[in-house]
Design a protein around this motif. Structure first.
Motif, PDB file in Angstrom:
ATOM      1  N   MET A   1     -10.142  12.331 -12.739  1.00 55.96           N
ATOM      2  CA  MET A   1      -9.428  11.253 -12.062  1.00 55.96           C
ATOM      3  C   MET A   1      -7.931  11.353 -12.320  1.00 55.96           C
ATOM      4  O   MET A   1      -7.515  11.754 -13.396  1.00 55.96           O
ATOM      5  CB  MET A   1      -9.919   9.910 -12.564  1.00 55.96           C
ATOM      6  CG  MET A   1     -11.237   9.464 -11.985  1.00 55.96           C
ATOM      7  SD  MET A   1     -11.667   7.846 -12.587  1.00 55.96           S
ATOM      8  CE  MET A   1     -13.397   8.129 -12.859  1.00 55.96           C
ATOM      9  N   SER A   2      -7.158  10.956 -11.365  1.00 55.21           N
ATOM     10  CA  SER A   2      -5.709  10.981 -11.511  1.00 55.21           C
ATOM     11  C   SER A   2      -5.243   9.782 -12.337  1.00 55.21           C
ATOM     12  O   SER A   2      -5.754   8.680 -12.194  1.00 55.21           O
ATOM     13  CB  SER A   2      -5.043  10.952 -10.139  1.00 55.21           C
ATOM     14  OG  SER A   2      -3.654  10.762 -10.271  1.00 55.21           O
ATOM     15  N   ALA A   3      -4.274  10.049 -13.227  1.00 55.93           N
ATOM     16  CA  ALA A   3      -3.676   8.966 -13.999  1.00 55.93           C
ATOM     17  C   ALA A   3      -2.458   8.385 -13.314  1.00 55.93           C
ATOM     18  O   ALA A   3      -1.786   7.520 -13.866  1.00 55.93           O
ATOM     19  CB  ALA A   3      -3.289   9.477 -15.388  1.00 55.93           C
ATOM     20  N   GLU A   4      -2.175   8.847 -12.115  1.00 53.42           N
ATOM     21  CA  GLU A   4      -0.943   8.457 -11.430  1.00 53.42           C
ATOM     22  C   GLU A   4      -0.952   6.980 -11.074  1.00 53.42           C
ATOM     23  O   GLU A   4      -1.911   6.453 -10.506  1.00 53.42           O
ATOM     24  CB  GLU A   4      -0.785   9.290 -10.164  1.00 53.42           C
ATOM     25  CG  GLU A   4       0.546   9.061  -9.463  1.00 53.42           C
ATOM     26  CD  GLU A   4       0.734   9.980  -8.273  1.00 53.42           C
ATOM     27  OE1 GLU A   4       1.649   9.724  -7.477  1.00 53.42           O
ATOM     28  OE2 GLU A   4      -0.040  10.953  -8.155  1.00 53.42           O
ATOM     29  N   SER A   5       0.133   6.297 -11.406  1.00 53.82           N
ATOM     30  CA  SER A   5       0.263   4.871 -11.092  1.00 53.82           C
ATOM     31  C   SER A   5       0.556   4.685  -9.617  1.00 53.82           C
ATOM     32  O   SER A   5       1.143   5.557  -8.955  1.00 53.82           O
ATOM     33  CB  SER A   5       1.376   4.252 -11.926  1.00 53.82           C
ATOM     34  OG  SER A   5       1.109   4.384 -13.301  1.00 53.82           O
ATOM     35  N   LYS A   6       0.175   3.526  -9.103  1.00 56.71           N
ATOM     36  CA  LYS A   6       0.425   3.178  -7.701  1.00 56.71           C
ATOM     37  C   LYS A   6       1.653   2.261  -7.635  1.00 56.71           C
ATOM     38  O   LYS A   6       2.006   1.596  -8.611  1.00 56.71           O
ATOM     39  CB  LYS A   6      -0.789   2.465  -7.121  1.00 56.71           C
ATOM     40  CG  LYS A   6      -2.120   3.191  -7.330  1.00 56.71           C
ATOM     41  CD  LYS A   6      -2.241   4.409  -6.454  1.00 56.71           C
ATOM     42  CE  LYS A   6      -3.557   5.146  -6.703  1.00 56.71           C
ATOM     43  NZ  LYS A   6      -4.739   4.331  -6.362  1.00 56.71           N
ATOM     44  N   PRO A   7       2.302   2.175  -6.489  1.00 58.03           N
ATOM     45  CA  PRO A   7       3.440   1.254  -6.341  1.00 58.03           C
ATOM     46  C   PRO A   7       2.955  -0.197  -6.253  1.00 58.03           C
ATOM     47  O   PRO A   7       1.756  -0.459  -6.122  1.00 58.03           O
ATOM     48  CB  PRO A   7       4.095   1.711  -5.042  1.00 58.03           C
ATOM     49  CG  PRO A   7       2.967   2.309  -4.264  1.00 58.03           C
ATOM     50  CD  PRO A   7       2.065   2.967  -5.266  1.00 58.03           C
ATOM     51  N   ALA A   8       3.896  -1.100  -6.312  1.00 62.52           N
ATOM     52  CA  ALA A   8       3.560  -2.512  -6.101  1.00 62.52           C
ATOM     53  C   ALA A   8       3.159  -2.721  -4.647  1.00 62.52           C
ATOM     54  O   ALA A   8       3.782  -2.178  -3.729  1.00 62.52           O
ATOM     55  CB  ALA A   8       4.751  -3.398  -6.438  1.00 62.52           C
ATOM     56  N   SER A   9       2.125  -3.511  -4.456  1.00 66.96           N
ATOM     57  CA  SER A   9       1.750  -3.877  -3.093  1.00 66.96           C
ATOM     58  C   SER A   9       2.790  -4.851  -2.539  1.00 66.96           C
ATOM     59  O   SER A   9       3.587  -5.433  -3.282  1.00 66.96           O
ATOM     60  CB  SER A   9       0.370  -4.531  -3.086  1.00 66.96           C
ATOM     61  OG  SER A   9       0.420  -5.793  -3.730  1.00 66.96           O
ATOM     62  N   ALA A  10       2.768  -5.047  -1.238  1.00 70.69           N
ATOM     63  CA  ALA A  10       3.687  -6.004  -0.625  1.00 70.69           C
ATOM     64  C   ALA A  10       3.461  -7.398  -1.177  1.00 70.69           C
ATOM     65  O   ALA A  10       4.415  -8.174  -1.370  1.00 70.69           O
ATOM     66  CB  ALA A  10       3.503  -5.985   0.894  1.00 70.69           C
ATOM     67  N   ILE A  11       2.205  -7.738  -1.450  1.00 73.63           N
ATOM     68  CA  ILE A  11       1.879  -9.065  -1.994  1.00 73.63           C
ATOM     69  C   ILE A  11       2.443  -9.217  -3.398  1.00 73.63           C
ATOM     70  O   ILE A  11       3.029 -10.256  -3.750  1.00 73.63           O
ATOM     71  CB  ILE A  11       0.361  -9.279  -1.970  1.00 73.63           C
ATOM     72  CG1 ILE A  11      -0.133  -9.374  -0.522  1.00 73.63           C
ATOM     73  CG2 ILE A  11      -0.032 -10.528  -2.761  1.00 73.63           C
ATOM     74  CD1 ILE A  11      -1.630  -9.374  -0.375  1.00 73.63           C
ATOM     75  N   THR A  12       2.317  -8.181  -4.238  1.00 75.10           N
ATOM     76  CA  THR A  12       2.867  -8.224  -5.592  1.00 75.10           C
ATOM     77  C   THR A  12       4.391  -8.303  -5.573  1.00 75.10           C
ATOM     78  O   THR A  12       4.998  -9.110  -6.301  1.00 75.10           O
ATOM     79  CB  THR A  12       2.413  -6.993  -6.388  1.00 75.10           C
ATOM     80  OG1 THR A  12       1.008  -7.094  -6.646  1.00 75.10           O
ATOM     81  CG2 THR A  12       3.148  -6.870  -7.708  1.00 75.10           C
ATOM     82  N   ALA A  13       5.016  -7.493  -4.763  1.00 79.06           N
ATOM     83  CA  ALA A  13       6.483  -7.515  -4.683  1.00 79.06           C
ATOM     84  C   ALA A  13       6.985  -8.881  -4.242  1.00 79.06           C
ATOM     85  O   ALA A  13       7.995  -9.396  -4.762  1.00 79.06           O
ATOM     86  CB  ALA A  13       6.969  -6.429  -3.719  1.00 79.06           C
ATOM     87  N   ALA A  14       6.291  -9.509  -3.292  1.00 78.28           N
ATOM     88  CA  ALA A  14       6.690 -10.841  -2.824  1.00 78.28           C
ATOM     89  C   ALA A  14       6.512 -11.881  -3.917  1.00 78.28           C
ATOM     90  O   ALA A  14       7.352 -12.774  -4.079  1.00 78.28           O
ATOM     91  CB  ALA A  14       5.872 -11.220  -1.586  1.00 78.28           C
ATOM     92  N   ALA A  15       5.426 -11.782  -4.674  1.00 77.92           N
ATOM     93  CA  ALA A  15       5.193 -12.725  -5.773  1.00 77.92           C
ATOM     94  C   ALA A  15       6.290 -12.613  -6.816  1.00 77.92           C
ATOM     95  O   ALA A  15       6.765 -13.624  -7.354  1.00 77.92           O
ATOM     96  CB  ALA A  15       3.822 -12.466  -6.401  1.00 77.92           C
ATOM     97  N   ASN A  16       6.713 -11.397  -7.123  1.00 78.89           N
ATOM     98  CA  ASN A  16       7.772 -11.218  -8.102  1.00 78.89           C
ATOM     99  C   ASN A  16       9.125 -11.703  -7.575  1.00 78.89           C
ATOM    100  O   ASN A  16       9.925 -12.276  -8.326  1.00 78.89           O
ATOM    101  CB  ASN A  16       7.847  -9.748  -8.514  1.00 78.89           C
ATOM    102  CG  ASN A  16       6.716  -9.360  -9.455  1.00 78.89           C
ATOM    103  OD1 ASN A  16       6.115 -10.213 -10.105  1.00 78.89           O
ATOM    104  ND2 ASN A  16       6.416  -8.075  -9.534  1.00 78.89           N
ATOM    105  N   ARG A  17       9.378 -11.505  -6.306  1.00 78.68           N
ATOM    106  CA  ARG A  17      10.636 -12.020  -5.737  1.00 78.68           C
ATOM    107  C   ARG A  17      10.675 -13.547  -5.800  1.00 78.68           C
ATOM    108  O   ARG A  17      11.747 -14.144  -6.008  1.00 78.68           O
ATOM    109  CB  ARG A  17      10.793 -11.557  -4.287  1.00 78.68           C
ATOM    110  CG  ARG A  17      11.211 -10.110  -4.125  1.00 78.68           C
ATOM    111  CD  ARG A  17      11.706  -9.835  -2.704  1.00 78.68           C
ATOM    112  NE  ARG A  17      10.690 -10.138  -1.699  1.00 78.68           N
ATOM    113  CZ  ARG A  17       9.775  -9.263  -1.279  1.00 78.68           C
ATOM    114  NH1 ARG A  17       9.737  -8.038  -1.783  1.00 78.68           N
ATOM    115  NH2 ARG A  17       8.890  -9.613  -0.356  1.00 78.68           N
ATOM    116  N   ALA A  18       9.518 -14.177  -5.649  1.00 75.78           N
ATOM    117  CA  ALA A  18       9.468 -15.642  -5.673  1.00 75.78           C
ATOM    118  C   ALA A  18       9.913 -16.193  -7.015  1.00 75.78           C
ATOM    119  O   ALA A  18      10.505 -17.283  -7.083  1.00 75.78           O
ATOM    120  CB  ALA A  18       8.057 -16.117  -5.335  1.00 75.78           C
ATOM    121  N   ASP A  19       9.655 -15.454  -8.109  1.00 76.45           N
ATOM    122  CA  ASP A  19      10.063 -15.922  -9.434  1.00 76.45           C
ATOM    123  C   ASP A  19      11.579 -15.955  -9.579  1.00 76.45           C
ATOM    124  O   ASP A  19      12.123 -16.714 -10.390  1.00 76.45           O
ATOM    125  CB  ASP A  19       9.458 -15.032 -10.518  1.00 76.45           C
ATOM    126  CG  ASP A  19       8.099 -15.532 -10.973  1.00 76.45           C
ATOM    127  OD1 ASP A  19       7.660 -16.593 -10.481  1.00 76.45           O
ATOM    128  OD2 ASP A  19       7.476 -14.871 -11.825  1.00 76.45           O
TER     129      ASP A  19
END
Length: 626
Positions: free
Chosen positions: A1-19
């Motif tokens: 299995m790949s250990a490569e991390s994935k980017p933030a989803s659009a939903i995650t990025a929006a949640a972080n911007r809200a903070d």
């Protein structure tokens, strides 16, 4: 299995911007306070041991020099940047701190003839480097006393990096700690040490590389140094508030605070300097009423009361407050506000949890309901960078009402593997579960994905699609977390799902720590290692003669347990074992063959049977898989 991390989803990025709009980032005096009094630091900020091993390297966190990315909660990014301030700082004349050389701070107070050191970090190498910086800029004076404020290893583990056992034994250096310090230090770091160390790998993100997609902070500090953890027994114990000691000409007035942030802890006041040390009973973060690495539940009501007591005892007499993590607070009004807000934080969590429990709500329900009043929630030092409101509410519930919510359906549930198999059967098999879970993932319901897909992972641990989806969900939850331990747990879980359990050497059960334990403590740890089912039908009676401490201990193994006694039975025993305490420590740890360095008279086979019945613990046991 790949250990490569994935980017933030659009939903995650929006949640972080809200903070960014939810919190008062424009009103943040900590940005200046965290740098106030800076004197000097290491350049580069790297600490190595005698063997050349790097135990601390802040260059790994250069990525924090900029704005938060979508993969990090912006509030956590704020704390990560603040924790990155490192070096020697002047608190006031006579009091200095080395910060950013380990998870915790080391405070150095100038006495009449030398230095009184408070909390010598986690590792000997980090403490030695910190003391080297102090002597370079403040003068080469001896250490006359060490004050250890509480029983967590990041506040005592570096002690042998700055003083020796001989200096303490000779009386040249006093070691002051709260009553119960040694017992609780051993309880956490040895008795429960293997399990706690494994979970601490998750909590502190030991196995995930620093970066916007990985570990950014621990909340309390940047990270853990990976040097040598040591321990020395105290020479002076503080057992009650009001105790006063004079250390190197300085008056110390202590407040004993057991059962709050640590089972054994104390604050102290320096009346001649008008300075208050609140140990770790306050921090620039909401702390843990339950720590995710595993430890005793902490008493929120007592914690709040101790803060209030400190305010009443020392508030009017203090112009500066310094603490075991983060930066000081200057000015009487600021100290008063800080103590009041943290006092009320723990009291609110305590009282609201019990109020809602009295209405019949369960632990999980209450954790979803409780929100802090705005005046508490927007105070920066109450943000959940280390503790988190959700799991602290559960801690209060557990302290009073335990793990059981009263619903008999939850009294005797199946284990995770057995439950997983049954869930899959009920839900139409793993493919059906994963198909629905992928839709939930696309909707941003990552909590539900993590909750439901774990059943597939435990029922079918080799199901790669399940492991990848579970990892993806945990990763997005980590990116959104304001709490550094939550982020680190999520991201470490994701990594291990993708690559398998990390083989990390981190453990608090070391020969040096065991060397500071009493004979009874060592035999207690041996009793923990005893495999009860295998020993159930044995009847072993052994006399241990510890030659260097002139102690006798009778050990009886029966009914699957090891019982020790200082009374020698009149009806005899199978064998006598003569050894010194360092050998006993190695035997208790399991690093020495029982044939070495022991003088056995009587039935030597009985001795070998005892040690053969003791388990060797695996420090990398699985957590997110069966």
């Amino acid at each position: 299995m790949s250990a490569e991390s994935k980017p933030a989803s659009a939903i995650t990025a929006a949640a972080n911007r809200a903070d960014l709009s939810r919190l008062p980032f424009a009103d943040d005096p900590s940005q200046d306070d965290a740098r106030r009094g800076f004197i000097a630091t290491l350049d580069p900020p790297v600490i190595t041991g005698a063997d050349g091993q790097v135990v601390w390297d802040l260059r790994n966190y250069d990525f924090l020099d900029g704005e938060a990315t979508g993969t990090v909660n912006p509030s956590l990014w704020r704390m990560a940047r603040l924790n990155l301030n490192h070096g020697l700082f002047r608190v006031i004349d006579g009091i200095y701190q080395v910060r950013g050389f380990d998870l915790s701070n080391m405070t150095v107070i100038e006495g009449e003839t030398g230095y009184v050191v408070v909390d010598p970090l986690l590792s000997a190498e980090a403490a030695a480097a910190a003391m080297g910086l102090v002597r370079e800029h403040l003068g080469d004076k001896p250490i006359t006393a060490v004050v250890v404020t509480h029983s967590h290893s990041d506040h005592f583990g570096g002690i042998k990096g700055i003083v020796s056992a001989d200096e303490v034994a000779s009386g040249a250096v006093r070691v002051v700690a709260p009553t119960g310090f040694l017992e609780h230090a051993i309880s956490e770091n040895v008795y429960a040490g293997i399990a706690m160390s494994r979970r601490a790998q998750y909590m502190y993100g030991v196995g995930i590389p620093p970066g916007p997609l990985g570990q950014v902070s621990t909340g309390l500090g940047v990270s853990l140094s990976n040097g040598t953890t040591t321990l020395l027994a105290p020479t002076d114990l503080v057992s009650e508030s009001g105790t006063e000691l004079v250390l190197d000409g300085l008056r110390f007035a202590f407040q004993y605070t057991p059962g709050a942030e640590a089972p054994a802890e104390m604050n102290f006041h320096l009346p001649d300097l008008r300075a208050l040390c609140m140990a770790e009973n306050v921090s620039h973060t909401m702390h843990n009423l339950y720590t995710l690495r595993g430890a005793e539940i902490r008493d929120a009501a007592a914690w709040s009361d101790y803060i209030h007591e400190a305010l009443e005892l020392f508030g009017d007499e203090s112009d500066v407050m310094f603490i075991g993590h983060h930066w000081p607070v200057w000015g009487r009004e600021n100290i008063e506000e800080f103590l009041e807000r943290q006092r009320d934080l723990y009291r609110y969590v305590h009282d609201e949890t019990l109020r809602l429990a009295a209405h019949g709500h369960t632990m999980v329900e209450i954790a979803e309901k409780v929100e802090l009043p705005e005046n508490l929630a927007t105070f920066w030092a109450n943000r959940g960078y280390y503790g988190a409101l959700n799991h602290n509410v559960k801690a209060v519930y557990q302290k009073y009402l335990g793990w059981f919510d009263g619903n008999p359906a939850n009294l005797h549930p199946h284990g995770p593997v057995e439950a997983g198999e049954r869930y899959l059967e009920f839900m139409g098999g793993s493919e059906a579960v994963l198909e629905k879970a992928r839709r939930s993932f696309d909707d941003g319901d990552y909590r539900w994905v993590a909750q439901v897909v774990k059943h597939v992972v435990f029922a079918e641990p080799d199901n790669r699609a399940a492991r990848e989806l579970q990892a993806d969900a945990l990763e997005q939850l980590g990116y959104q977390a304001e709490s550094a331990p939550w982020r680190n747990f999520y991201l470490t879980g994701a990594l291990e799902l993708r690559t398998g359990a990390l083989r990390l050497p981190t453990t608090s059960v070391t020969e040096d720590v065991l060397g500071a334990m009493t004979t009874d403590m060592l035999l207690s740890y041996l009793a923990i290692r005893l495999n009860g089912p295998k020993a159930a039908h044995e009847d072993l009676r052994l006399l241990f003669e510890v030659t260097d401490t002139d102690e006798l201990r009778f050990v009886h193994v029966a009914n699957g347990v090891l019982v020790r006694s200082s009374r020698v039975p009149s009806d005899g025993y199978d064998a006598t074992v003569r050894l010194d305490r360092t050998v006993l420590a190695a035997l208790a740890l399991g690093t020495r063959d029982p044939a070495d360095d022991m003088d056995i008279s009587g039935d030597s086979e009985a001795v070998h049977v005892l040690f053969g019945l003791c388990d060797r613990f695996r420090p990398d046991f699985p957590i997110v898989t069966p």
